[in-house]
Design an enzyme around this catalytic site. Structure first.
Site, PDB file in Angstrom:
ATOM      1  N   GLU A   1      10.788  -4.054   5.946  1.00 16.26           N
ATOM      2  CA  GLU A   1       9.802  -3.595   6.929  1.00 16.26           C
ATOM      3  C   GLU A   1      10.246  -3.829   8.378  1.00 16.26           C
ATOM      4  OE1 GLU A   1       7.796  -1.772   5.635  1.00 16.26           O
ATOM      5  OE2 GLU A   1       6.985  -2.558   3.776  1.00 16.26           O
TER       6      GLU A   1
ATOM      7  N   TYR B   1       0.789  -1.227   0.000  1.00 16.43           N
ATOM      8  CA  TYR B   1       0.000   0.000   0.000  1.00 16.43           C
ATOM      9  C   TYR B   1       0.823   1.280   0.000  1.00 16.43           C
ATOM     10  CZ  TYR B   1       1.187  -0.582   4.905  1.00 16.43           C
ATOM     11  OH  TYR B   1       1.875  -0.770   6.071  1.00 16.43           O
ATOM     12  N   GLY B   2       2.149   1.170  -0.072  1.00 10.34           N
ATOM     13  CA  GLY B   2       2.997   2.355   0.015  1.00 10.34           C
ATOM     14  C   GLY B   2       4.152   2.321  -0.950  1.00 10.34           C
ATOM     15  N   THR B   3       5.369   2.325  -0.423  1.00  7.68           N
ATOM     16  CA  THR B   3       6.559   2.424  -1.271  1.00  7.68           C
ATOM     17  C   THR B   3       6.838   1.170  -2.084  1.00  7.68           C
ATOM     18  OG1 THR B   3       8.099   1.707   0.456  1.00  7.68           O
ATOM     19  CG2 THR B   3       7.600   4.089   0.335  1.00  7.68           C
ATOM     20  N   LEU B   4       6.084   0.099  -1.860  1.00  2.50           N
ATOM     21  CA  LEU B   4       6.224  -1.117  -2.662  1.00  2.50           C
ATOM     22  C   LEU B   4       5.286  -1.132  -3.866  1.00  2.50           C
ATOM     23  CD1 LEU B   4       6.590  -3.644   0.265  1.00  2.50           C
ATOM     24  CD2 LEU B   4       8.322  -3.188  -1.488  1.00  2.50           C
TER      25      LEU B   4
END
Length: 116
Positions: A73, A7-10
């Site tokens: 993470e 949901y973000g930088t991936l």
């Protein structure tokens, strides 16, 4: 193989998407409206117990890629890899922080890292 909701930088086009180079893209997805997304500056954090649907993507990853994601993470010391049910009823692992970890940070009301 493990299904992972990101949901973000991936996300595709974001800074850490290269870690998913060997993964199989399964499609866009969202959570049910029971999470919250916070802006921690360079990256977001999703927490359980909110009232927002979070936008993201689902990938199928092998054990080596899952290990690389865990390293990114800092699982289990920081983010917790947790299996959740997505809005379509399917299940996927994702990385959650606790509510205490986001105190003082702005919530992303749209539930979308890209739309922040």
């Amino acid at each position: 193989m493990t299904r992972v909701f990101v949901y973000g930088t991936l996300l595709a086009g974001e800074a850490n998407h290269g870690l998913l180079g060997r993964a199989r893209f399964l499609g866009a997805a969202a959570t049910p409206a029971s999470f919250a997304l916070y802006d921690l500056g360079a990256y977001p954090a999703m927490i359980a117990g909110g009232d927002r649907a979070i936008a993201g993507e689902v990938y199928e990853v092998d054990a080596a890629t899952l290990g690389a994601l865990d390293d990114l993470e800092d699982h289990p010391a920081y983010y917790q890899r947790t299996e959740i049910t997505l809005a379509d009823g399917s299940r996927a692992a994702t990385y959650l922080l606790s509510a205490a970890d986001v105190v003082g940070h702005a919530m992303i009301g749209s539930g979308s890292w890209r739309a922040r």
